[in-house]
Design a protein around this motif. Structure first.
Motif, mmCIF file in Angstrom:
data_model
loop_
_atom_site.group_PDB
_atom_site.id
_atom_site.type_symbol
_atom_site.label_atom_id
_atom_site.label_comp_id
_atom_site.label_asym_id
_atom_site.label_seq_id
_atom_site.Cartn_x
_atom_site.Cartn_y
_atom_site.Cartn_z
ATOM 1 N N HIS A 191 -0.759 -1.228 -2.174
ATOM 2 C CA HIS A 191 -0.206 -2.571 -1.982
ATOM 3 C C HIS A 191 0.634 -2.565 -0.712
ATOM 4 O O HIS A 191 1.386 -1.615 -0.461
ATOM 5 N N VAL A 192 0.484 -3.616 0.098
ATOM 6 C CA VAL A 192 1.230 -3.722 1.350
ATOM 7 C C VAL A 192 2.233 -4.866 1.261
ATOM 8 O O VAL A 192 1.856 -6.011 0.980
ATOM 9 N N GLN A 193 3.499 -4.522 1.467
ATOM 10 C CA GLN A 193 4.530 -5.550 1.606
ATOM 11 C C GLN A 193 4.371 -6.177 2.997
ATOM 12 O O GLN A 193 4.583 -5.525 4.007
ATOM 13 N N ASP A 194 3.976 -7.439 3.027
ATOM 14 C CA ASP A 194 3.708 -8.122 4.291
ATOM 15 C C ASP A 194 5.027 -8.436 4.995
ATOM 16 O O ASP A 194 5.826 -9.245 4.515
ATOM 17 N N LYS A 195 5.232 -7.806 6.140
ATOM 18 C CA LYS A 195 6.519 -7.965 6.817
ATOM 19 C C LYS A 195 6.764 -9.394 7.289
ATOM 20 O O LYS A 195 7.911 -9.818 7.419
ATOM 21 N N THR A 196 5.697 -10.153 7.496
ATOM 22 C CA THR A 196 5.895 -11.538 7.932
ATOM 23 C C THR A 196 6.463 -12.404 6.815
ATOM 24 O O THR A 196 7.057 -13.453 7.082
ATOM 25 N N LEU A 197 6.301 -11.967 5.570
ATOM 26 C CA LEU A 197 6.870 -12.697 4.436
ATOM 27 C C LEU A 197 8.251 -12.185 4.057
ATOM 28 O O LEU A 197 8.996 -12.873 3.345
ATOM 29 N N ILE A 198 8.580 -10.993 4.495
ATOM 30 C CA ILE A 198 9.854 -10.363 4.141
ATOM 31 C C ILE A 198 10.936 -10.645 5.178
ATOM 32 O O ILE A 198 12.082 -10.983 4.838
ATOM 33 N N GLU A 199 10.575 -10.500 6.449
ATOM 34 C CA GLU A 199 11.575 -10.629 7.510
ATOM 35 C C GLU A 199 11.735 -12.077 7.936
ATOM 36 O O GLU A 199 10.752 -12.837 7.976
ATOM 37 N N PRO A 200 12.983 -12.462 8.283
ATOM 38 C CA PRO A 200 14.214 -11.645 8.207
ATOM 39 C C PRO A 200 14.997 -11.845 6.912
ATOM 40 O O PRO A 200 15.885 -11.078 6.597
ATOM 41 N N HIS A 201 14.635 -12.869 6.128
ATOM 42 C CA HIS A 201 15.534 -13.337 5.069
ATOM 43 C C HIS A 201 15.515 -12.479 3.808
ATOM 44 O O HIS A 201 16.481 -12.496 3.031
ATOM 45 N N LEU A 202 14.430 -11.728 3.575
ATOM 46 C CA LEU A 202 14.324 -10.930 2.350
ATOM 47 C C LEU A 202 14.377 -9.426 2.629
ATOM 48 O O LEU A 202 14.108 -8.628 1.749
ATOM 49 N N ARG A 203 14.745 -9.061 3.844
ATOM 50 C CA ARG A 203 14.735 -7.647 4.229
ATOM 51 C C ARG A 203 15.658 -6.805 3.343
ATOM 52 O O ARG A 203 15.338 -5.655 3.034
ATOM 53 N N ASP A 204 16.762 -7.391 2.880
ATOM 54 C CA ASP A 204 17.706 -6.633 2.070
ATOM 55 C C ASP A 204 17.187 -6.373 0.657
ATOM 56 O O ASP A 204 17.776 -5.583 -0.088
ATOM 57 N N VAL A 235 2.621 2.281 -1.546
ATOM 58 C CA VAL A 235 3.214 0.982 -1.241
ATOM 59 C C VAL A 235 3.686 1.038 0.207
ATOM 60 O O VAL A 235 4.531 1.871 0.555
ATOM 61 N N CYS A 236 3.130 0.185 1.038
ATOM 62 C CA CYS A 236 3.411 0.215 2.478
ATOM 63 C C CYS A 236 4.127 -1.065 2.904
ATOM 64 O O CYS A 236 4.155 -2.061 2.171
ATOM 65 N N TYR A 237 4.654 -1.017 4.098
ATOM 66 C CA TYR A 237 5.344 -2.177 4.676
ATOM 67 C C TYR A 237 4.802 -2.415 6.067
ATOM 68 O O TYR A 237 4.732 -1.485 6.888
ATOM 69 N N GLY A 238 4.356 -3.631 6.350
ATOM 70 C CA GLY A 238 3.830 -3.931 7.677
ATOM 71 C C GLY A 238 2.810 -5.041 7.620
ATOM 72 O O GLY A 238 2.856 -5.919 6.754
ATOM 73 N N THR A 239 1.865 -5.007 8.558
ATOM 74 C CA THR A 239 0.765 -5.972 8.587
ATOM 75 C C THR A 239 -0.335 -5.469 7.658
ATOM 76 O O THR A 239 -0.847 -4.359 7.860
ATOM 77 N N PRO A 240 -0.697 -6.230 6.629
ATOM 78 C CA PRO A 240 -1.578 -5.692 5.587
ATOM 79 C C PRO A 240 -2.854 -5.028 6.080
ATOM 80 O O PRO A 240 -3.141 -3.884 5.711
ATOM 81 N N LEU A 255 -3.679 -3.822 8.933
ATOM 82 C CA LEU A 255 -3.420 -2.625 9.737
ATOM 83 C C LEU A 255 -3.017 -1.447 8.861
ATOM 84 O O LEU A 255 -3.456 -0.311 9.087
ATOM 85 N N GLU A 256 -2.194 -1.705 7.849
ATOM 86 C CA GLU A 256 -1.778 -0.636 6.950
ATOM 87 C C GLU A 256 -2.939 -0.119 6.116
ATOM 88 O O GLU A 256 -3.087 1.089 5.900
ATOM 89 N N ILE A 257 -3.783 -1.035 5.665
ATOM 90 C CA ILE A 257 -4.931 -0.626 4.850
ATOM 91 C C ILE A 257 -5.894 0.223 5.668
ATOM 92 O O ILE A 257 -6.327 1.307 5.236
ATOM 93 N N THR A 258 -6.238 -0.237 6.864
ATOM 94 C CA THR A 258 -7.189 0.531 7.684
ATOM 95 C C THR A 258 -6.576 1.837 8.177
ATOM 96 O O THR A 258 -7.296 2.829 8.365
ATOM 97 N N ARG A 259 -5.260 1.862 8.364
ATOM 98 C CA ARG A 259 -4.597 3.132 8.709
ATOM 99 C C ARG A 259 -4.757 4.130 7.563
ATOM 100 O O ARG A 259 -5.085 5.304 7.781
#
Length: 291
Positions: free
Chosen positions: A188-201, A233-238, A240-244
């Motif tokens: 599962h990838v935590q999509d950074k565009t949905l997290i940053e900046p308001h939910l980063r904490d 569980v990864c964090y980033g662009t989904p 890109l993380e999956i193919t990585r």
């Protein structure tokens, strides 16, 4: 589970690469294969008027022989019409279990069976679609190879966003495991565009919750028949993380859910599944939503 499959071909070098690497599907029950070539109405008319269909039939027979040597019972067929429409229509009408198409490079824009048609089949199909990545051999204009080893069994990577669509795809993963898949990586990838900046904490909280969700899926797979299961569980662009992870973990098959009949906006398993197909070095199995 995939007893009857359609293999789409345009008789190009890339299509020869695809038909040469499908033996691994036999582990999942694949037995009967329809080798399907779709000609545009213009091309079909040209072939009919020229009375030179023999080369087409010879190449189809060559690909049929390749599939038969892998253990398949093969029917060959040439139809006229839009390839993406005919492939999905025949799969639905004749109740095939799987459609196999190839994709060249990182682009699905070229209107060939191994280009735009693959994209169209992915969008329209109500049946599972296996997209096999193909690339040209260096220095060989008319020769292609599959990008990765196509054994389909050794290592399955399943990407989920915990939606109903993903749950449907997970049911397929359970069947793959029951049929003999040896290792599974749950991602599962935590999509950074949905997290940053308001939910980063709250990122650590989200990661802990999703690790628990993946652990539940892991237990289901243990019951289905495999004990070699990794959780990521990864964090980033989904995509890109999956193919990585596909590259780093040396996955042999990626499984993802799709909306089916047209993907929806920027949902994780909509546009992301497209981008994974475009960039994955491993074959991607797309499971359409039941709804």
């Amino acid at each position: 589970m995939f007893e009857r499959l359609i293999v789409a071909t345009d008789l190009s070098p890339a299509s020869y690469a695809v038909v040469s690497c499908l033996a691994g599907l036999r582990a999942y029950g694949a037995e009967q294969c329809l080798l399907l070539q779709c000609l545009s109405y213009r091309d079909a008319t040209s072939v009919a008027l020229s009375y030179h269909s023999e080369p087409l039939e010879e190449m189809l027979n060559e690909q049929k022989d390749i599939l038969q040597r892998q253990g398949f019972v093969v029917e060959e067929r040439i139809v006229a019409g839009s390839a993406k429409r005919e492939i999905t229509r025949i799969a639905q009408k004749e109740d095939y279990d799987l459609i196999v198409v190839g994709a060249q490079g990182h682009s699905l824009l070229e209107e060939k069976i191994l280009g735009g048609v693959a994209y169209g089949v992915m969008n329209r199909s109500t049946k599972p679609v296996l997209v096999v990545p193909v690339e040209r051999k260096p220095g060989e204009e008319n020769s292609c190879k599959t990008v990765a080893r196509c054994n389909f069994v050794d290592h399955v990577l399943f990407a989920t966003d915990f939606s109903q669509m993903a749950d449907n795809a997970f049911s397929c993963v359970e069947q793959l495991v029951a049929a003999g898949a040896k290792k599974v990586t749950l991602v599962h990838v935590q999509d950074k565009t949905l997290i940053e900046p308001h939910l980063r904490d709250r990122l650590e909280e989200f990661i802990a919750r999703d690790q628990e969700r993946l652990a539940i899926l892991k237990q289901a797979l243990v019951k289905a028949g495999t004990s070699e299961i990794d959780i990521k569980v990864c964090y980033g662009t989904p995509y890109l993380e999956i193919t990585r992870l596909v590259r780093e973990q040396e996955a042999h098959l990626v499984v993802m859910g799709t909306q089916g009949r047209g993907f929806v906006g920027e949902t994780f398993l909509g546009s992301v599944s497209h981008n994974v197909v475009r960039h994955s070095i491993a074959p991607v199995l797309l499971i359409p939503s039941l709804s």
